[in-house]
Design an enzyme around this catalytic site. Sequence first.
Site, PDB file in Angstrom:
ATOM      1  N   TYR A 141       0.865  -1.189   0.000  1.00 30.15           N
ATOM      2  CA  TYR A 141       0.000   0.000   0.000  1.00 30.15           C
ATOM      3  C   TYR A 141       0.898   1.234   0.000  1.00 30.15           C
ATOM      4  O   TYR A 141       1.524   1.562   1.012  1.00 30.15           O
ATOM      5  CB  TYR A 141      -0.889  -0.053   1.245  1.00 30.15           C
ATOM      6  N   LYS A 171      -1.341  -1.081  -4.214  1.00 25.68           N
ATOM      7  CA  LYS A 171      -2.419  -0.093  -4.117  1.00 25.68           C
ATOM      8  C   LYS A 171      -1.724   1.260  -4.132  1.00 25.68           C
ATOM      9  O   LYS A 171      -1.047   1.637  -3.175  1.00 25.68           O
ATOM     10  CB  LYS A 171      -3.241  -0.282  -2.842  1.00 25.68           C
TER      11      LYS A 171
END
Length: 314
Positions: A141, A171
């Site tokens: 992330y 992400k």
Amino acid sequence: MEIQHLGGLIAAPFTPMHKDGSLNLSVIPYYYRLLKTNQNTGAFICGSTGEGVSLTLAEKKEMISAWTDCTKHDNDFKVMALIGGTCLSDCIDLAKFSKQAGIYAISFTAPFYFKPSTVQVLAECCKTIADEVPGMPFYYYHIPVLNGVGFPMIDLLQAIDGDIPNFAGIKYTHEDFMDFLSCLHFKNGKYDMLWGRDENMLAALATGATGAVGSTFNYAAPLYHSLIEAFNKNDLKTAQSLQQQSIDMIRLLGKYGGIATGKAYMKLIGLDCGGFRLPVKNMSRQSFELFKKDVEQLNFTSFCSRMPAAATAQ
């Protein structure tokens, strides 16, 4: 491991809270139906929107169990959980729990107190966790605005490639389109790159994004479906207009105090998720009334998410 590339809108759900700040897990099955009704293809739980950094390890496990319990028979709906970033031992514990619970994937963000000094150290952190759950998709992330770790993600992909078999992708919550495009093209598109800036979706689509994770997909998914449809039809004028609607909506988050404003939007569509925990400041009753007036000016009801038929939130 074969890497699946996810597509469509993956919502980043809010963590429902009671008035006393405890988890309101009874809302989760209804929340899942809400996302499905509005054609979301998955949920990214316990992330920034979901207050993952404000939840205890036990609470994160409760959230993972609640979401997996109501989605385990839906193979088309992918749930991934942010397992943390500061304490690697807790991350490993939560990763193993997530795999046992049957969640689709896990995600990890960089340690943000003792930060990794190089991208190689960050890659080592990823490997330390991912190796404990072989065969389970592992996502990094990337959100430097919150964790303060801003290595180019193309450098991370180069550092982990061939060394972490279950590394599925990133992400990507940042605005570096040069880096994002390089990641998309790395090894002929080997890794799944999920866009994380709702207000820049049109630019991301033009760059090549096919999947996105976002908080505003909770309460305005139809807007983004229309934007994607217009883009796919090469109707850029309409797509630009829809992106501007998204920007106008997101600007109200800044006007009314930040991330907690998202729960105010949820309340307007009919799902009360409670408030945010400290140190996030919640909207006052007076501000909420002003917020509602501003939202009316956006014609919000024309593009907001629709509640599931014949169902009520608890």
